[in-house]
Write an enzyme that holds these catalytic residues in place. Structure first.
Site, mmCIF file in Angstrom:
data_model
loop_
_atom_site.group_PDB
_atom_site.id
_atom_site.type_symbol
_atom_site.label_atom_id
_atom_site.label_comp_id
_atom_site.label_asym_id
_atom_site.label_seq_id
_atom_site.Cartn_x
_atom_site.Cartn_y
_atom_site.Cartn_z
ATOM 1 N N HIS A 141 -9.053 2.354 17.079
ATOM 2 C CA HIS A 141 -10.486 2.427 16.246
ATOM 3 C C HIS A 141 -10.510 2.283 14.921
ATOM 4 C CE1 HIS A 141 -12.300 4.271 20.114
ATOM 5 N NE2 HIS A 141 -12.184 2.894 20.515
ATOM 6 N N HIS B 67 -8.791 -3.332 27.134
ATOM 7 C CA HIS B 67 -9.753 -3.392 28.355
ATOM 8 C C HIS B 67 -9.140 -4.209 29.528
ATOM 9 C CE1 HIS B 67 -13.796 -2.295 26.298
ATOM 10 N NE2 HIS B 67 -12.863 -1.677 25.585
ATOM 11 N N ARG C 179 -9.135 -5.138 21.088
ATOM 12 C CA ARG C 179 -10.002 -4.359 22.018
ATOM 13 C C ARG C 179 -9.677 -5.149 23.401
ATOM 14 N NH1 ARG C 179 -16.195 -4.775 22.360
ATOM 15 N NH2 ARG C 179 -16.611 -3.103 23.825
ATOM 16 N N ASN D 31 -17.857 -4.433 28.875
ATOM 17 C CA ASN D 31 -17.245 -5.722 28.296
ATOM 18 C C ASN D 31 -17.889 -6.872 27.727
ATOM 19 O OD1 ASN D 31 -14.375 -4.832 28.624
ATOM 20 N ND2 ASN D 31 -14.494 -5.574 30.874
#
Length: 318
Positions: A190, A65, A61, A93
Site C-alpha cells: 500500500h 488480486h 495490485r 477489481n
C-alpha cells in the site's frame, strides 16, 4: 455474522480445492525454452512506467488480486464472456488497470517463443519489475505457473476488504497459507498507489452510533480526507494517494500507521494485535527489514499455483 461465517467456510473450501501448492516452480524454468523472457517483460513494464507513473501500483495490485482468488493463475486477466462475469468485473477489481502492459509483453513473447510463457508468470515477473522500478527491492521469481481457465466475479467477494478487522485479515491470509508476518509485509504494498473515496468513506462519516469519525484515525488526517471526499460527491476519480510518496516503494506506509494516518481500516487494524503491531514498528524503523520481509512474502504468495494451460492471449482461454 452467521452469513459471514458461511461465506468464510465456502470460500475456504473453494480456495483449497482451487489451489495446488504442489506445482513445482523453478528459477531457471525458461532458460532453454525462452531465455529472453524476463528482459522482454521488464522492457514492457519499463516502457509503460516511463509514460504512466501509476503503472507499478496497478501491476502489484493486479498480481495480489489474482493470487488471492484461485492462486496465481492469471484468471484476473480473462475477459467476461456471455453470461459469465469474470473476476476483473467483480467489485474489488473494477478499478484495476494497466492490463495492456501484460498484453504487450505477451505479444512480444509469442513472437519470440510461442506458447511457452504463461500469462501468470508474466504477471508475477511484471509485479517484481514494478516494485524494483519504484525504488524497491528486486528478487528472483520462481517460474512455471500455468494459466487458469475459470474466472468468476462472484469469487472476488473473498478478497480482503479495506474495512476488514485484524481477525478477518488473519483468516483471509491463513486460508491461503499466509502468516501474520506475510499479512503485515504484503500490506506494505500500500506504499504504492491511490484509493477512491468509497474505500475509506466509512471511516470519515457516520462511523458508528457513537462516533461520526473513526476514533483510530488522526483528526487532522480525517479532516483532510473529508475535504477530498465531500459528502454525496459523485466525482468519479476523487480519492487519496495511499501515502504521500505514492510512486516510491518505501516504508512510509508503516510510519503513517503509527501516526493514525493509515488510509484503510485494514491498515490501521495492524496495530490491534501485539505481533502485528511489533512488525509495524520494525518495518517503520527499518526499510531494509521491510524489503527483506516483503520479498520473502511475495515469493510465498506468488507460489500459490492453480492453472492448467499456457494461454496464447491473456484475455481468453485457448
Amino acid at each position: 455474522m452467521a452469513w459471514a461465517s458461511i461465506v468464510a467456510v465456502l470460500s475456504s473450501v473453494l480456495i483449497f480445492s482451487a489451489f495446488s501448492p504442489g506445482c513445482s516452480l523453478s528459477l531457471n524454468y525458461y532458460d532453454k525454452t525462452c531465455p529472453h523472457a524476463e528482459s522482454i517483460i521488464a522492457n514492457a513494464v519499463k516502457n509503460a512506467v516511463s509514460r504512466d507513473k501509476t503503472v507499478p501500483a496497478a501491476l502489484l495490485r493486479m498480481h495480489f488480486h489474482d493470487c488471492f482468488i484461485r492462486g496465481c493463475d492469471a484468471s484476473l486477466l480473462l475477459n467476461s464472456k456471455g453470461s459469465n462475469k469474470a473476476e476483473k468485473d467483480g467489485p474489488p477489481n473494477r478499478s484495476v488497470h494497466a492490463f495492456y502492459v501484460i498484453d504487450n509483453a505477451k505479444k512480444e513473447l509469442e513472437a519470440w517463443c510461442p506458447g511457452v510463457v504463461s500469462c501468470a508468470d508474466i504477471l508475477a515477473l511484471a509485479a517484481r519489475d514494478a516494485v524494483a522500478l519504484s525504488g524497491g527491492p528486486s528478487w528472483d521469481v520462481p517460474k512455471g505457473r500455468k494459466d487458469g481457465r475459470t474466472s468468476k466475479a462472484s469469487e472476488t467477494t473473498t478478497m480482503p476488504a479495506p474495512a476488514f478487522s485484524i481477525s478477518q485479515l488473519q483468516q483471509s491470509f491463513s486460508q491461503r497459507g499466509l502468516s501474520m508476518d506475510d499479512l503485515v509485509a504484503l500490506s506494505g504494498g500500500h506504499t504504492l498507489g491511490f484509493s477512491h473515496c468509497s474505500s475509506f468513506q466509512n471511516r470519515i462519516r457516520s462511523f458508528n452510533a457513537t462516533h461520526d469519525i473513526d476514533p483510530s484515525i488522526n483528526p487532522s488526517f480525517a479532516a483532510s480526507l473529508r475535504g477530498v471526499c465531500p459528502k454525496n460527491s459523485k466525482a468519479k476519480n476523487a480519492g487519496a494517494t495511499m501515502d504521500p510518496s505514492s510512486t516510491t516503494f518505501d516504508n512510509t506506509y508503516y510510519r503513517l500507521i503509527l501516526q493514525g494516518k493509515g488510509l484503510f481500516s485494514s491498515d490501521q487494524a495492524l496495530l490491534n494485535t501485539p505481533k502485528t503491531k511489533d512488525l509495524v514498528h520494525k518495518f517503520a524503523s527499518s526499510q531494509e527489514a521491510f524489503n527483506k520481509a516483503f520479498v520473502n512474502s511475495m515469493i510465498k504468495m506468488s507460489s500459490i499455483t492453480g492453472g492448467q494451460e499456457i494461454r496464447k492471449d491473456c484475455r481468453v482461454v485457448n
